[in-house]
Write a protein that holds these residues in place. Sequence first.
Motif, mmCIF file in Angstrom:
data_model
loop_
_atom_site.group_PDB
_atom_site.id
_atom_site.type_symbol
_atom_site.label_atom_id
_atom_site.label_comp_id
_atom_site.label_asym_id
_atom_site.label_seq_id
_atom_site.Cartn_x
_atom_site.Cartn_y
_atom_site.Cartn_z
ATOM 1 N N PRO A 233 19.643 0.357 -10.757
ATOM 2 C CA PRO A 233 19.301 1.186 -9.587
ATOM 3 C C PRO A 233 18.993 2.635 -9.936
ATOM 4 O O PRO A 233 18.029 3.219 -9.422
ATOM 5 C CB PRO A 233 20.554 1.066 -8.703
ATOM 6 C CG PRO A 233 21.126 -0.255 -9.065
ATOM 7 C CD PRO A 233 20.907 -0.378 -10.543
ATOM 8 N N GLU A 234 19.764 3.239 -10.846
ATOM 9 C CA GLU A 234 19.556 4.652 -11.164
ATOM 10 C C GLU A 234 18.393 4.876 -12.131
ATOM 11 O O GLU A 234 17.914 6.004 -12.283
ATOM 12 C CB GLU A 234 20.826 5.271 -11.748
ATOM 13 C CG GLU A 234 21.272 4.671 -13.063
ATOM 14 C CD GLU A 234 22.629 5.162 -13.511
ATOM 15 O OE1 GLU A 234 22.699 6.297 -14.019
ATOM 16 O OE2 GLU A 234 23.612 4.414 -13.342
ATOM 17 N N THR A 235 17.926 3.825 -12.799
ATOM 18 C CA THR A 235 16.812 3.973 -13.745
ATOM 19 C C THR A 235 15.547 3.277 -13.252
ATOM 20 O O THR A 235 14.537 3.272 -13.954
ATOM 21 C CB THR A 235 17.191 3.385 -15.117
ATOM 22 O OG1 THR A 235 17.552 2.004 -14.968
ATOM 23 C CG2 THR A 235 18.350 4.146 -15.731
ATOM 24 N N ARG A 236 15.576 2.726 -12.065
ATOM 25 C CA ARG A 236 14.458 1.920 -11.553
ATOM 26 C C ARG A 236 13.141 2.685 -11.570
ATOM 27 O O ARG A 236 12.109 2.165 -12.034
ATOM 28 C CB ARG A 236 14.763 1.451 -10.128
ATOM 29 C CG ARG A 236 13.640 0.631 -9.483
ATOM 30 C CD ARG A 236 14.071 0.120 -8.111
ATOM 31 N NE ARG A 236 13.011 -0.635 -7.488
ATOM 32 C CZ ARG A 236 12.042 -0.118 -6.747
ATOM 33 N NH1 ARG A 236 12.023 1.211 -6.544
ATOM 34 N NH2 ARG A 236 11.102 -0.875 -6.219
ATOM 35 N N ALA A 237 13.143 3.934 -11.103
ATOM 36 C CA ALA A 237 11.896 4.704 -11.041
ATOM 37 C C ALA A 237 11.315 4.913 -12.435
ATOM 38 O O ALA A 237 10.100 4.761 -12.643
ATOM 39 C CB ALA A 237 12.134 6.044 -10.351
ATOM 40 N N ALA A 238 12.146 5.241 -13.396
ATOM 41 C CA ALA A 238 11.674 5.455 -14.763
ATOM 42 C C ALA A 238 11.142 4.161 -15.367
ATOM 43 O O ALA A 238 10.142 4.161 -16.094
ATOM 44 C CB ALA A 238 12.798 6.020 -15.625
ATOM 45 N N ILE A 239 11.803 3.046 -15.099
ATOM 46 C CA ILE A 239 11.337 1.752 -15.607
ATOM 47 C C ILE A 239 9.968 1.410 -15.032
ATOM 48 O O ILE A 239 9.071 0.960 -15.754
ATOM 49 C CB ILE A 239 12.369 0.654 -15.288
ATOM 50 C CG1 ILE A 239 13.626 0.861 -16.138
ATOM 51 C CG2 ILE A 239 11.785 -0.736 -15.537
ATOM 52 C CD1 ILE A 239 14.777 -0.053 -15.776
ATOM 53 N N LEU A 240 9.776 1.623 -13.746
ATOM 54 C CA LEU A 240 8.481 1.328 -13.110
ATOM 55 C C LEU A 240 7.370 2.232 -13.643
ATOM 56 O O LEU A 240 6.206 1.834 -13.685
ATOM 57 C CB LEU A 240 8.598 1.457 -11.593
ATOM 58 C CG LEU A 240 9.499 0.433 -10.900
ATOM 59 C CD1 LEU A 240 9.585 0.712 -9.408
ATOM 60 C CD2 LEU A 240 9.000 -0.991 -11.140
ATOM 61 N N ARG A 241 7.718 3.449 -14.080
ATOM 62 C CA ARG A 241 6.719 4.360 -14.654
ATOM 63 C C ARG A 241 6.424 4.055 -16.121
ATOM 64 O O ARG A 241 5.410 4.518 -16.653
ATOM 65 C CB ARG A 241 7.210 5.820 -14.562
ATOM 66 C CG ARG A 241 7.253 6.411 -13.178
ATOM 67 C CD ARG A 241 7.404 7.936 -13.253
ATOM 68 N NE ARG A 241 8.589 8.331 -13.985
ATOM 69 C CZ ARG A 241 9.780 8.560 -13.433
ATOM 70 N NH1 ARG A 241 9.935 8.428 -12.125
ATOM 71 N NH2 ARG A 241 10.815 8.932 -14.183
ATOM 72 N N SER A 242 7.295 3.316 -16.779
ATOM 73 C CA SER A 242 7.217 3.171 -18.237
ATOM 74 C C SER A 242 5.887 2.619 -18.757
ATOM 75 O O SER A 242 5.442 3.033 -19.836
ATOM 76 C CB SER A 242 8.379 2.311 -18.744
ATOM 77 O OG SER A 242 8.301 0.987 -18.264
#
Length: 264
Positions: A233-242
């Motif tokens: 949940p806390e890294t979701r945005a970064a993962i989607l941008r990766s």
Amino acid sequence: MEFPLVSIIVPMYNTAGCIARCVKSICAQTYKSIEILLLNDGSTDDTLAVCRALAASDHRIALVDKTNTGAADTRNQGIALAHGKYIQFVDSDDWLAPDFTEKLVSAAEAHTADLVIAPFWMVYTGQEYAKHLIQKPNTFYYGSPCNKFYRRDLLRKHSLHFRKELFAEDQLFNTEYLRYVRTAVSIPDIGYYYLQNSQSVSHSRVTTADILSLRRRVMLLYKSIYTELGIYPETRAAILRSPFGENEFTLPPLDSPQTHCCKL
């Protein structure tokens, strides 16, 4: 300090002009408890002859001559042949600073680490390392196996291996290994010298579509692993941008090296 054996794996293909520099830098390591596994991946130049001469000069060198199956499979064969507590990878056109292996071993033993990475001095739990990684998911620092130190028992226990891909098999391997890292240590010393090769596959035959396809697969792998780690949940945005980040070969140095150490 005890002196655990380190297995240094060097896959080779048509590097007759530079393999001697690479191997001599390994033989000259201040840390002596090493075995050097030279795997000739069906070279058509004088690589094998050069390595036979090198092997004759140092009993720690084991030379394997094999048919050409690519770097990923060759590294996997090296892992299967290794006897060391730790595994270290060196590409055949690169070379090491004399004390690089010694510093990796010292950090691994001091912190009972599952992973050591250069060149920053920090100690992370597996979760903390994962959080740092996803902020720079496409850097050479996190993707390459050559600035890292692995535990052989973890590779064997979980049947971890390099997949045969057009490119970026290193990134997939390191991401998979992340599942089993409890403690990761990074050290401040730059001891690996990486020679850029404009003729390599990653520089010449990889299309934008190839990159995006691979990065989508890596993104899904991140999602799975980070869910297992309890930090999705806390890294979701970064993962989607990766998938859309730039390729980067270095990270900026820390203003002042620090050490952080805690366990899961």
